[in-house]
Design a protein around this motif. Structure first.
Motif, PDB file in Angstrom:
ATOM      1  N   ALA A  40       0.824  -1.209   0.000  1.00  0.00           N
ATOM      2  CA  ALA A  40       0.000   0.000   0.000  1.00  0.00           C
ATOM      3  C   ALA A  40       0.861   1.263   0.000  1.00  0.00           C
ATOM      4  CB  ALA A  40      -0.931  -0.010   1.204  1.00  0.00           C
ATOM      5  N   VAL A  41       1.896   1.273   0.824  1.00  0.00           N
ATOM      6  CA  VAL A  41       2.770   2.440   0.898  1.00  0.00           C
ATOM      7  C   VAL A  41       3.488   2.643  -0.428  1.00  0.00           C
ATOM      8  CG1 VAL A  41       4.810   3.401   2.025  1.00  0.00           C
ATOM      9  CG2 VAL A  41       3.057   2.286   3.397  1.00  0.00           C
ATOM     10  N   ALA A  42       3.943   1.555  -1.050  1.00  0.00           N
ATOM     11  CA  ALA A  42       4.702   1.663  -2.289  1.00  0.00           C
ATOM     12  C   ALA A  42       3.883   2.251  -3.427  1.00  0.00           C
ATOM     13  CB  ALA A  42       5.244   0.290  -2.703  1.00  0.00           C
ATOM     14  N   MET A  43       2.563   2.043  -3.423  1.00  0.00           N
ATOM     15  CA  MET A  43       1.751   2.541  -4.533  1.00  0.00           C
ATOM     16  C   MET A  43       0.970   3.812  -4.183  1.00  0.00           C
ATOM     17  SD  MET A  43      -1.502  -0.102  -4.714  1.00  0.00           S
ATOM     18  CE  MET A  43      -0.457  -1.539  -4.888  1.00  0.00           C
ATOM     19  N   CYS A  44       1.230   4.398  -3.025  1.00  0.00           N
ATOM     20  CA  CYS A  44       0.442   5.563  -2.616  1.00  0.00           C
ATOM     21  C   CYS A  44       0.882   6.824  -3.356  1.00  0.00           C
ATOM     22  CB  CYS A  44       0.517   5.778  -1.111  1.00  0.00           C
ATOM     23  SG  CYS A  44       2.095   6.447  -0.519  1.00  0.00           S
ATOM     24  N   ASP A  45      -0.050   7.775  -3.454  1.00  0.00           N
ATOM     25  CA  ASP A  45       0.223   9.070  -4.069  1.00  0.00           C
ATOM     26  C   ASP A  45       0.578  10.123  -3.028  1.00  0.00           C
ATOM     27  OD1 ASP A  45      -0.613   8.624  -7.014  1.00  0.00           O
ATOM     28  OD2 ASP A  45      -2.269   7.778  -5.858  1.00  0.00           O
ATOM     29  N   ARG A  46       0.123   9.936  -1.817  1.00  0.00           N
ATOM     30  CA  ARG A  46       0.536  10.776  -0.698  1.00  0.00           C
ATOM     31  C   ARG A  46       0.732   9.883   0.517  1.00  0.00           C
ATOM     32  NH1 ARG A  46       1.214  13.803  -4.026  1.00  0.00           N
ATOM     33  NH2 ARG A  46       0.815  16.044  -4.160  1.00  0.00           N
ATOM     34  N   CYS A  47       1.798  10.140   1.255  1.00  0.00           N
ATOM     35  CA  CYS A  47       2.115   9.356   2.446  1.00  0.00           C
ATOM     36  C   CYS A  47       2.110  10.295   3.643  1.00  0.00           C
ATOM     37  CB  CYS A  47       3.475   8.672   2.277  1.00  0.00           C
ATOM     38  SG  CYS A  47       3.910   7.559   3.624  1.00  0.00           S
ATOM     39  N   LEU A  48       1.143  10.138   4.548  1.00  0.00           N
ATOM     40  CA  LEU A  48       1.038  10.970   5.733  1.00  0.00           C
ATOM     41  C   LEU A  48       1.858  10.331   6.855  1.00  0.00           C
ATOM     42  CD1 LEU A  48      -2.826  11.633   5.714  1.00  0.00           C
ATOM     43  CD2 LEU A  48      -1.026  12.815   4.427  1.00  0.00           C
ATOM     44  N   VAL A  49       2.873  11.029   7.326  1.00  0.00           N
ATOM     45  CA  VAL A  49       3.704  10.531   8.428  1.00  0.00           C
ATOM     46  C   VAL A  49       3.172  11.165   9.702  1.00  0.00           C
ATOM     47  CG1 VAL A  49       6.033  10.217   9.300  1.00  0.00           C
ATOM     48  CG2 VAL A  49       5.656  10.447   6.837  1.00  0.00           C
ATOM     49  N   VAL A  50       2.438  10.381  10.497  1.00  0.00           N
ATOM     50  CA  VAL A  50       1.694  10.906  11.641  1.00  0.00           C
ATOM     51  C   VAL A  50       2.497  10.726  12.922  1.00  0.00           C
ATOM     52  CG1 VAL A  50      -0.499  10.826  12.893  1.00  0.00           C
ATOM     53  CG2 VAL A  50      -0.436  10.280  10.447  1.00  0.00           C
ATOM     54  N   GLY A  51       2.507  11.757  13.754  1.00  0.00           N
ATOM     55  CA  GLY A  51       3.150  11.705  15.058  1.00  0.00           C
ATOM     56  C   GLY A  51       2.343  12.478  16.072  1.00  0.00           C
ATOM     57  N   ALA A  52       2.689  12.320  17.339  1.00  0.00           N
ATOM     58  CA  ALA A  52       1.995  12.994  18.433  1.00  0.00           C
ATOM     59  C   ALA A  52       2.997  13.194  19.562  1.00  0.00           C
ATOM     60  CB  ALA A  52       0.787  12.175  18.888  1.00  0.00           C
ATOM     61  N   PRO A  53       2.628  13.939  20.609  1.00  0.00           N
ATOM     62  CA  PRO A  53       3.564  14.145  21.723  1.00  0.00           C
ATOM     63  C   PRO A  53       4.084  12.832  22.289  1.00  0.00           C
ATOM     64  CG  PRO A  53       1.666  15.592  21.953  1.00  0.00           C
ATOM     65  CD  PRO A  53       1.376  14.682  20.812  1.00  0.00           C
ATOM     66  N   GLY A  54       5.373  12.747  22.502  1.00  0.00           N
ATOM     67  CA  GLY A  54       5.994  11.543  23.029  1.00  0.00           C
ATOM     68  C   GLY A  54       7.500  11.696  23.047  1.00  0.00           C
ATOM     69  N   PRO A  55       8.190  11.034  23.947  1.00  0.00           N
ATOM     70  CA  PRO A  55       9.634  11.251  24.119  1.00  0.00           C
ATOM     71  C   PRO A  55      10.484  10.899  22.900  1.00  0.00           C
ATOM     72  CG  PRO A  55       8.873   9.365  25.414  1.00  0.00           C
ATOM     73  CD  PRO A  55       7.659  10.068  24.923  1.00  0.00           C
ATOM     74  N   THR A  56      10.118   9.860  22.145  1.00  0.00           N
ATOM     75  CA  THR A  56      10.941   9.451  21.002  1.00  0.00           C
ATOM     76  C   THR A  56      10.176   9.529  19.686  1.00  0.00           C
ATOM     77  OG1 THR A  56      10.341   7.113  21.320  1.00  0.00           O
ATOM     78  CG2 THR A  56      12.318   7.904  22.449  1.00  0.00           C
ATOM     79  N   GLN A  57       9.122  10.326  19.653  1.00  0.00           N
ATOM     80  CA  GLN A  57       8.314  10.432  18.446  1.00  0.00           C
ATOM     81  C   GLN A  57       9.099  10.933  17.233  1.00  0.00           C
ATOM     82  OE1 GLN A  57       5.297   9.713  17.350  1.00  0.00           O
ATOM     83  NE2 GLN A  57       4.609   8.698  19.215  1.00  0.00           N
ATOM     84  N   PRO A  58       9.918  11.990  17.347  1.00  0.00           N
ATOM     85  CA  PRO A  58      10.645  12.465  16.160  1.00  0.00           C
ATOM     86  C   PRO A  58      11.528  11.391  15.538  1.00  0.00           C
ATOM     87  CG  PRO A  58      10.720  14.122  17.886  1.00  0.00           C
ATOM     88  CD  PRO A  58      10.145  12.884  18.502  1.00  0.00           C
ATOM     89  N   GLU A  59      12.248  10.651  16.370  1.00  0.00           N
ATOM     90  CA  GLU A  59      13.147   9.619  15.854  1.00  0.00           C
ATOM     91  C   GLU A  59      12.359   8.479  15.197  1.00  0.00           C
ATOM     92  OE1 GLU A  59      15.023  12.072  18.860  1.00  0.00           O
ATOM     93  OE2 GLU A  59      13.205  10.846  18.910  1.00  0.00           O
ATOM     94  N   SER A  60      11.244   8.070  15.819  1.00  0.00           N
ATOM     95  CA  SER A  60      10.437   6.992  15.255  1.00  0.00           C
ATOM     96  C   SER A  60       9.826   7.406  13.922  1.00  0.00           C
ATOM     97  CB  SER A  60       9.323   6.599  16.237  1.00  0.00           C
ATOM     98  OG  SER A  60       9.862   6.142  17.456  1.00  0.00           O
ATOM     99  N   ALA A  61       9.328   8.646  13.865  1.00  0.00           N
ATOM    100  CA  ALA A  61       8.729   9.131  12.616  1.00  0.00           C
ATOM    101  C   ALA A  61       9.772   9.214  11.504  1.00  0.00           C
ATOM    102  CB  ALA A  61       8.082  10.494  12.846  1.00  0.00           C
ATOM    103  N   ALA A  62      10.990   9.641  11.851  1.00  0.00           N
ATOM    104  CA  ALA A  62      12.051   9.744  10.848  1.00  0.00           C
ATOM    105  C   ALA A  62      12.406   8.368  10.292  1.00  0.00           C
ATOM    106  CB  ALA A  62      13.284  10.407  11.456  1.00  0.00           C
TER     107      ALA A  62
END
Length: 494
Positions: free
Chosen positions: A351-373
């Protein structure tokens, strides 16, 4: 007025470059720039003037080419095409990761033909597809525009959509003699059946290269896929609200819950007796129209849901079935939203490979930036260009979130498109607990206003017809959180 394309190449490559550009924009005006510095100067002066850019790597070192694309991708949203003088899988992957929307074979040592999927699969260059989806260009110049960026797609017409029921619309779409009854019609070539050459996530990337777009003459429904590096960030809520908003716009909206093991979208949307997606597996060779109709759950007029599984242990066997489901839905639907799980299997990767837009979702959390990256890097390795990714920071007004965290999250992703969705408070959890997601989407709050604005903007970019004025940010929401102080401007008590 004809669009202006900036080109950077050797004089001997001009004919080849002109052929590539005019195959995508027949009226394009070409402006040749002598160096990468000149390219950046032009874009920094007026980024909106460009309709596209084509850069040749023949007179640039690999690092210089990657750096140039990375810098340009942060300034513009137009197609960025790179012409490679050699078939180097490592360089091609880096170019896509930097933000290139398409990579074609060219240069003084080649015949200036797009990289064919057969050559790429055989040699391991599985990132030669455009990020928009379709890839294996024909050797006829007029057809090499099939990999154009989704930004350039013409707006699709909105038909009478008082209700989108899959059973009625799919019958019209799939009853053609050359429909999807045979697995070969799914856009995959014979080469993909040889396990020696491709396996794992590389196979998914190559499948995207072979057929991420509908094979019909009219562009298929765009696919919007939401991913997250950690659970509990509200991915399902965001997908559900955006899908409900799209349906309210009059678009025939399909939603697929690919959190196959623990998905809860049916519960959020008020489905008391969800249909098991494993029914798609009844046919051994391909997913039939009957199976797709049998697994469809009509949430409301215009909104239809698929997923998830009664037996989570079957999740690993759903990859091919889910891929075929997405292909089949591209004709009857106007837009497809996909929710995913943190743990990726073949179904999520496809699904990700054929998508036209990929929303990278995150929320408050200690390691959220690293996990999202990390999850964004995985999507990039599947061939999703970073220009197709959108940073979505959920619950951005929560008490545990401050501006420093928001900036750290967005800097970790380093994406051009960024969205912040405010926290809905206790009202959101209360309505979702009783499956009243649609009631929440119809309400008036800062959360629903942000969702409407984000959805409207996203669908317009993808060529969907959006009602005029729908999702326009209100004055209340345009400036962020407003605080009423106990005194006026003159310092007098209110």
């Amino acid at each position: 007025m004809a669009g202006i394309w900036a080109i950077s190449c050797k004089p001997c490559e001009l004919a080849c470059v002109r052929q590539e550009v005019h195959a995508r924009d027949a009226e394009a005006q070409l402006v040749r720039l002598a160096s990468s510095d000149n390219v950046l100067s032009l874009i920094e002066a007026d980024a909106g003037v460009l309709a596209g850019m084509l850069c040749s790597t023949s007179d640039l070192a690999d690092d210089e080419a990657v750096s140039l694309i990375e810098r340009v991708a942060k300034l513009v949203t137009c197609p960025l095409i790179v012409m490679c003088d050699r078939l180097d899988p490592g360089l091609i992957a880096r170019l896509f990761y930097a933000g290139a929307t398409e990579v074609v074979a060219g240069g003084s040592s080649s015949s200036c033909e797009p990289v064919s999927s057969k050559e790429a699969c055989a040699k391991g260059a599985l990132r030669q597809a455009t990020s928009a989806g379709a890839v294996a260009h024909s050797k006829e110049p007029a057809k090499s525009a099939s990999g154009m960026d989704a930004y350039a797609e013409p707006a699709r017409q909105v038909h009478d959509r008082t209700a989108f029921h899959y059973a009625s619309s799919m019958t019209t779409a799939l009853d053609e003699p050359d429909g999807l009854d045979e697995p070969d019609e799914l856009g995959r070539s014979d080469e993909l059946e040889e396990p020696d050459e491709i396996d794992g996530l590389d196979e998914v990337a190559s499948r995207k290269a072979m057929g991420g777009r509908s094979t019909s003459s009219e562009p298929g429904a765009p696919v919007i896929c939401a991913i997250a590096g950690r659970g509990g960030v509200g991915t399902s809520s965001v997908v559900g609200l955006m899908a409900a908003t799209a349906a309210r716009m009059g678009l025939r909206t399909a939603v697929i819950d690919l959190d196959l093991m623990h998905g809860n979208l049916p519960a959020l949307m008020g489905i008391d007796d969800p249909v098991d997606l494993a029914r798609l597996l009844k046919d051994s060779d391909s997913v039939s129209e009957t199976a797709i109709e049998a697994t469809a759950m009509m949430v409301s007029p215009g909104l239809t849901l698929w997923g998830s599984l009664e037996r989570p242990e079957l999740a690993e066997s759903m990859g091919t079935a889910v891929e075929q489901l997405i292909f089949a839905l591209r004709d009857p639907a106007d837009v497809i939203f996909i929710d995913t799980s943190v743990a990726w299997g073949d179904a999520v990767a496809a699904a990700v490979a054929m998508c036209d837009r990929c929303l990278v979702v995150g929320a408050p959390g200690p390691t959220q930036p690293e996990s999202a990256a990390r999850i964004a890097q995985l999507a990039a390795r599947l061939g999703v260009a970073r220009t197709k990714m959108v940073s979505v920071l959920n619950r951005c007004t929560a008490s545990s979130l401050n501006e420093e965290f928001a900036l750290r999250f967005e800097m970790a992703l380093s994406l051009h498109s960024r969205v912040r969705i405010p926290d809905g408070g206790s009202e959101v959890s209360g309505l979702l607990s009783f499956g009243r997601l649609e009631d929440l989407a119809r309400g008036e709050s800062r959360l629903t206003s942000a969702i409407q604005t984000c959805t409207s903007s996203l669908l317009k970019e993808l060529g969907c017809a959006v009602p005029e004025g729908f999702g326009k940010p209100s004055e209340q929401d345009s400036g962020g959180l407003r605080i009423r102080l106990p005194w006026d401007k003159a310092g007098e008590p209110r």
